[in-house]
Scaffold this active site. Structure first.
Site, PDB file in Angstrom:
ATOM      1  N   ARG A 132       0.855  -1.192   0.000  1.00 45.65           N
ATOM      2  CA  ARG A 132       0.000   0.000   0.000  1.00 45.65           C
ATOM      3  C   ARG A 132       0.889   1.240   0.000  1.00 45.65           C
ATOM      4  O   ARG A 132       1.996   1.224   0.529  1.00 45.65           O
ATOM      5  CB  ARG A 132      -0.863   0.034   1.258  1.00 45.65           C
TER       6      ARG A 132
ATOM      7  N   LYS B 178      -2.230   0.033   7.842  1.00 47.24           N
ATOM      8  CA  LYS B 178      -3.672  -0.209   7.884  1.00 47.24           C
ATOM      9  C   LYS B 178      -4.040  -1.323   8.866  1.00 47.24           C
ATOM     10  O   LYS B 178      -4.984  -1.187   9.635  1.00 47.24           O
ATOM     11  CB  LYS B 178      -4.188  -0.564   6.487  1.00 47.24           C
TER      12      LYS B 178
ATOM     13  N   HIS C 262      -3.658   3.342  -5.084  1.00 54.27           N
ATOM     14  CA  HIS C 262      -4.015   1.952  -4.791  1.00 54.27           C
ATOM     15  C   HIS C 262      -4.068   1.101  -6.060  1.00 54.27           C
ATOM     16  O   HIS C 262      -4.023  -0.129  -5.994  1.00 54.27           O
ATOM     17  CB  HIS C 262      -5.330   1.890  -4.023  1.00 54.27           C
TER      18      HIS C 262
ATOM     19  N   ARG D  22      -1.078  -1.322  -6.250  1.00 54.03           N
ATOM     20  CA  ARG D  22      -1.235  -2.581  -5.519  1.00 54.03           C
ATOM     21  C   ARG D  22      -2.184  -3.522  -6.268  1.00 54.03           C
ATOM     22  O   ARG D  22      -1.930  -4.718  -6.390  1.00 54.03           O
ATOM     23  CB  ARG D  22      -1.766  -2.279  -4.116  1.00 54.03           C
TER      24      ARG D  22
ATOM     25  N   HIS E 199      -5.933 -10.993   2.704  1.00 57.36           N
ATOM     26  CA  HIS E 199      -7.388 -10.942   2.594  1.00 57.36           C
ATOM     27  C   HIS E 199      -8.027 -12.101   3.353  1.00 57.36           C
ATOM     28  O   HIS E 199      -7.416 -13.152   3.524  1.00 57.36           O
ATOM     29  CB  HIS E 199      -7.826 -11.001   1.132  1.00 57.36           C
TER      30      HIS E 199
ATOM     31  N   TYR F 119     -11.148  -7.597  -5.466  1.00 55.37           N
ATOM     32  CA  TYR F 119     -10.106  -6.590  -5.266  1.00 55.37           C
ATOM     33  C   TYR F 119      -9.257  -6.376  -6.524  1.00 55.37           C
ATOM     34  O   TYR F 119      -8.924  -5.258  -6.865  1.00 55.37           O
ATOM     35  CB  TYR F 119      -9.228  -7.047  -4.098  1.00 55.37           C
TER      36      TYR F 119
END
Length: 187
Positions: free
Chosen positions: A46, A70, A135, A138, A161, A170
């Site tokens: 990230r 995060k 983002h 990523r 995840h 995603y």
């Protein structure tokens, strides 16, 4: 789209030619900006974990250990030969204690907003119409990793995840892509 709109609305860059164009645009503008994009699409990190990195953390590393901002989880990322070679070239003019992506305004890294501006402008100049942001780097890593290896379990682990369905959504595997794959299937 502005940086505050959230990461889940941006798309991966699916077209390898567009990735090449962005690299070309960025390297002519700023080696720092090029390397930011290169690091993002080759590490899967990230932006909040990339920006605070210092040269000493990556210069000689075979693996990068990052405590994710995060999640708070510690991630161990293999520094591929390609990434290590680019790091060695990039770091030639930087001191060990320097930020990898130094701001031109003082002793700090560039901001997330500045990183967004860099990536978004390059994508726009490369003719990308999708919503692109930091983002996207990523997600681009994830999309192309999946295209090469077709291994959702490993990609799920890389990203941390909770399920493979989250990973599929995603990286932007859409119903249209599934339909296209099914179209040519026959027994």
């Amino acid at each position: 789209m502005r940086p505050s709109q959230g990461a889940n609305t941006v798309q991966p860059i699916r077209d390898r030619e567009k990735i090449r164009q962005i690299k070309e645009l960025l390297i002519h503008r700023s080696y720092r900006d090029y390397f930011l994009f290169f690091m993002g699409i080759n590490s899967g990190l990230r932006i909040s974990d990339i920006l605070p990195l210092r040269v000493c953390e990556v210069k000689e590393a075979t693996h990068l250990k990052v405590r994710e901002k995060k999640t708070g989880n510690t991630r161990r990322i293999l520094m591929t030969d390609t990434l290590r070679n680019e790091i060695q070239k990039y770091c030639l003019t930087l001191g060990d204690s320097d930020y990898l992506f130094p701001s031109r305004n003082g002793d700090k890294p560039i901001s997330r907003v500045q990183a967004w501006n860099i990536i978004n402008a390059a994508a726009r100049d490369a003719g990308i119409q999708d919503s692109i942001g930091t983002h996207s780097m990523r997600k681009t890593f994830g999309y192309h990793f999946y295209q090469k290896h077709k291994d959702l379990a490993i990609l799920q682990q890389i990203f941390g995840h909770s399920s493979q369905s989250v990973t599929i959504r995603y990286i932007g595997i859409t119903d249209d892509m599934i339909d296209q794959a099914m179209q040519s299937f026959s027994l």
